[in-house]
Design a protein around this motif. Structure first.
Motif, PDB file in Angstrom:
ATOM      1  N   CYS A 175      42.688  35.972  42.152  1.00 42.24           N
ATOM      2  CA  CYS A 175      41.858  36.203  43.333  1.00 42.24           C
ATOM      3  C   CYS A 175      42.205  35.195  44.416  1.00 42.24           C
ATOM      4  O   CYS A 175      41.910  34.007  44.289  1.00 42.24           O
ATOM      5  CB  CYS A 175      40.388  36.090  42.955  1.00 42.24           C
ATOM      6  SG  CYS A 175      39.254  36.334  44.326  1.00 42.24           S
ATOM      7  N   ARG A 176      42.821  35.698  45.449  1.00 41.22           N
ATOM      8  CA  ARG A 176      43.215  34.839  46.555  1.00 41.22           C
ATOM      9  C   ARG A 176      42.007  34.364  47.365  1.00 41.22           C
ATOM     10  O   ARG A 176      41.949  33.227  47.804  1.00 41.22           O
ATOM     11  CB  ARG A 176      44.181  35.629  47.438  1.00 41.22           C
ATOM     12  CG  ARG A 176      45.040  34.808  48.305  1.00 41.22           C
ATOM     13  CD  ARG A 176      46.160  35.679  48.810  1.00 41.22           C
ATOM     14  NE  ARG A 176      46.571  35.233  50.127  1.00 41.22           N
ATOM     15  CZ  ARG A 176      47.431  35.849  50.878  1.00 41.22           C
ATOM     16  NH1 ARG A 176      47.976  36.959  50.466  1.00 41.22           N
ATOM     17  NH2 ARG A 176      47.751  35.361  52.042  1.00 41.22           N
ATOM     18  N   CYS A 177      41.027  35.234  47.536  1.00 44.25           N
ATOM     19  CA  CYS A 177      39.833  34.880  48.333  1.00 44.25           C
ATOM     20  C   CYS A 177      39.075  33.702  47.731  1.00 44.25           C
ATOM     21  O   CYS A 177      38.619  32.815  48.453  1.00 44.25           O
ATOM     22  CB  CYS A 177      38.889  36.070  48.436  1.00 44.25           C
ATOM     23  SG  CYS A 177      39.539  37.491  49.316  1.00 44.25           S
ATOM     24  N   GLN A 178      38.925  33.728  46.420  1.00 40.64           N
ATOM     25  CA  GLN A 178      38.141  32.692  45.743  1.00 40.64           C
ATOM     26  C   GLN A 178      39.027  31.662  45.027  1.00 40.64           C
ATOM     27  O   GLN A 178      38.514  30.781  44.345  1.00 40.64           O
ATOM     28  CB  GLN A 178      37.180  33.335  44.730  1.00 40.64           C
ATOM     29  CG  GLN A 178      36.219  34.338  45.343  1.00 40.64           C
ATOM     30  CD  GLN A 178      35.263  33.724  46.348  1.00 40.64           C
ATOM     31  OE1 GLN A 178      34.962  32.535  46.295  1.00 40.64           O
ATOM     32  NE2 GLN A 178      34.798  34.528  47.280  1.00 40.64           N
ATOM     33  N   ASN A 179      40.337  31.822  45.156  1.00 36.96           N
ATOM     34  CA  ASN A 179      41.311  30.930  44.520  1.00 36.96           C
ATOM     35  C   ASN A 179      41.053  30.787  43.014  1.00 36.96           C
ATOM     36  O   ASN A 179      40.868  29.694  42.496  1.00 36.96           O
ATOM     37  CB  ASN A 179      41.336  29.556  45.199  1.00 36.96           C
ATOM     38  CG  ASN A 179      42.561  28.767  44.810  1.00 36.96           C
ATOM     39  OD1 ASN A 179      43.607  29.338  44.523  1.00 36.96           O
ATOM     40  ND2 ASN A 179      42.435  27.453  44.768  1.00 36.96           N
ATOM     41  N   LYS A 193      33.787  34.080  39.867  1.00 37.54           N
ATOM     42  CA  LYS A 193      33.704  34.447  41.295  1.00 37.54           C
ATOM     43  C   LYS A 193      34.888  35.299  41.745  1.00 37.54           C
ATOM     44  O   LYS A 193      34.945  35.732  42.890  1.00 37.54           O
ATOM     45  CB  LYS A 193      33.550  33.231  42.220  1.00 37.54           C
ATOM     46  CG  LYS A 193      32.368  32.359  41.888  1.00 37.54           C
ATOM     47  CD  LYS A 193      31.073  33.107  41.956  1.00 37.54           C
ATOM     48  CE  LYS A 193      29.898  32.218  41.604  1.00 37.54           C
ATOM     49  NZ  LYS A 193      28.976  32.791  40.678  1.00 37.54           N
ATOM     50  N   ALA A 194      35.860  35.549  40.863  1.00 34.01           N
ATOM     51  CA  ALA A 194      36.977  36.442  41.190  1.00 34.01           C
ATOM     52  C   ALA A 194      36.424  37.827  41.478  1.00 34.01           C
ATOM     53  O   ALA A 194      35.504  38.285  40.796  1.00 34.01           O
ATOM     54  CB  ALA A 194      37.978  36.503  40.048  1.00 34.01           C
ATOM     55  N   GLY A 195      36.963  38.485  42.497  1.00 30.10           N
ATOM     56  CA  GLY A 195      36.545  39.832  42.834  1.00 30.10           C
ATOM     57  C   GLY A 195      35.331  39.906  43.738  1.00 30.10           C
ATOM     58  O   GLY A 195      34.890  40.993  44.086  1.00 30.10           O
ATOM     59  N   THR A 196      34.791  38.766  44.123  1.00 29.65           N
ATOM     60  CA  THR A 196      33.575  38.764  44.939  1.00 29.65           C
ATOM     61  C   THR A 196      33.865  38.668  46.434  1.00 29.65           C
ATOM     62  O   THR A 196      32.936  38.700  47.235  1.00 29.65           O
ATOM     63  CB  THR A 196      32.627  37.618  44.535  1.00 29.65           C
ATOM     64  OG1 THR A 196      33.284  36.366  44.741  1.00 29.65           O
ATOM     65  CG2 THR A 196      32.201  37.734  43.073  1.00 29.65           C
ATOM     66  N   GLY A 197      35.133  38.582  46.792  1.00 28.60           N
ATOM     67  CA  GLY A 197      35.505  38.550  48.213  1.00 28.60           C
ATOM     68  C   GLY A 197      35.876  39.951  48.654  1.00 28.60           C
ATOM     69  O   GLY A 197      35.033  40.849  48.708  1.00 28.60           O
ATOM     70  N   CYS A 198      37.135  40.169  48.925  1.00 30.14           N
ATOM     71  CA  CYS A 198      37.593  41.469  49.435  1.00 30.14           C
ATOM     72  C   CYS A 198      37.652  42.532  48.336  1.00 30.14           C
ATOM     73  O   CYS A 198      37.621  43.718  48.620  1.00 30.14           O
ATOM     74  CB  CYS A 198      38.957  41.326  50.104  1.00 30.14           C
ATOM     75  SG  CYS A 198      40.324  41.069  48.957  1.00 30.14           S
ATOM     76  N   GLY A 199      37.792  42.121  47.075  1.00 30.85           N
ATOM     77  CA  GLY A 199      37.811  43.057  45.959  1.00 30.85           C
ATOM     78  C   GLY A 199      39.167  43.614  45.587  1.00 30.85           C
ATOM     79  O   GLY A 199      39.278  44.376  44.626  1.00 30.85           O
ATOM     80  N   ARG A 200      40.215  43.240  46.318  1.00 30.41           N
ATOM     81  CA  ARG A 200      41.542  43.796  46.013  1.00 30.41           C
ATOM     82  C   ARG A 200      42.081  43.350  44.661  1.00 30.41           C
ATOM     83  O   ARG A 200      42.994  43.972  44.131  1.00 30.41           O
ATOM     84  CB  ARG A 200      42.534  43.438  47.110  1.00 30.41           C
ATOM     85  CG  ARG A 200      42.295  44.248  48.371  1.00 30.41           C
ATOM     86  CD  ARG A 200      43.328  43.946  49.404  1.00 30.41           C
ATOM     87  NE  ARG A 200      42.900  42.716  50.069  1.00 30.41           N
ATOM     88  CZ  ARG A 200      43.501  42.154  51.082  1.00 30.41           C
ATOM     89  NH1 ARG A 200      44.600  42.668  51.554  1.00 30.41           N
ATOM     90  NH2 ARG A 200      43.026  41.068  51.629  1.00 30.41           N
ATOM     91  N   CYS A 201      41.517  42.310  44.087  1.00 34.78           N
ATOM     92  CA  CYS A 201      42.013  41.804  42.805  1.00 34.78           C
ATOM     93  C   CYS A 201      41.365  42.496  41.599  1.00 34.78           C
ATOM     94  O   CYS A 201      41.710  42.204  40.458  1.00 34.78           O
ATOM     95  CB  CYS A 201      41.772  40.301  42.715  1.00 34.78           C
ATOM     96  SG  CYS A 201      40.037  39.835  42.839  1.00 34.78           S
ATOM     97  N   LYS A 202      40.468  43.406  41.832  1.00 32.22           N
ATOM     98  CA  LYS A 202      39.737  44.020  40.722  1.00 32.22           C
ATOM     99  C   LYS A 202      40.636  44.775  39.747  1.00 32.22           C
ATOM    100  O   LYS A 202      40.341  44.825  38.558  1.00 32.22           O
ATOM    101  CB  LYS A 202      38.618  44.913  41.254  1.00 32.22           C
ATOM    102  CG  LYS A 202      37.487  44.100  41.842  1.00 32.22           C
ATOM    103  CD  LYS A 202      36.349  44.971  42.298  1.00 32.22           C
ATOM    104  CE  LYS A 202      35.202  44.114  42.820  1.00 32.22           C
ATOM    105  NZ  LYS A 202      34.067  44.939  43.259  1.00 32.22           N
TER     106      LYS A 202
END
Length: 99
Positions: A50-54, A79-88
């Motif tokens: 997850c890039r958003c939450q590192n 917290k992975a997946g809680t930003g833009c969601g592209r990593c889901k």
């Protein structure tokens, strides 16, 4: 970042299909790594979910091994997946394969 959007997208797509190393990414995508800087960038992308939450792959794998067996549990734990969601897609693959 030197890595172009097309290569970045290929790397992330391969991760969502289970690639966890640069070699696996290369085998799955046929991506041509042009120089050492590009290799280092691909290595960094492969290590990160997850890039958003590192959040790293290792953090998500650890959460899954410790019982986070759903997307929601992984998101809560890391917290992975809680930003833009592209990593889901990558998170789902890790949950499915536990690696």
């Amino acid at each position: 970042m030197i890595l172009d959007n097309e290569k970045y997208t290929k790397v992330r797509g391969a991760q969502a299909q289970g690639a966890r190393t640069v070699k696996e990414v290369k085998d799955m995508t046929g991506i041509n790594i042009e120089n050492d800087q590009e290799l280092r960038e691909i290595e960094a992308v492969v290590q990160n979910v997850c890039r958003c939450q590192n959040v790293s792959v290792n953090e998500v794998v650890s959460a899954v091994k410790n019982g986070a067996d759903t997307m929601e549990k992984v998101m809560e734990e890391t917290k992975a997946g809680t930003g833009c969601g592209r990593c889901k897609g990558i998170i789902a693959n890790i949950i499915e394969n536990k690696r």
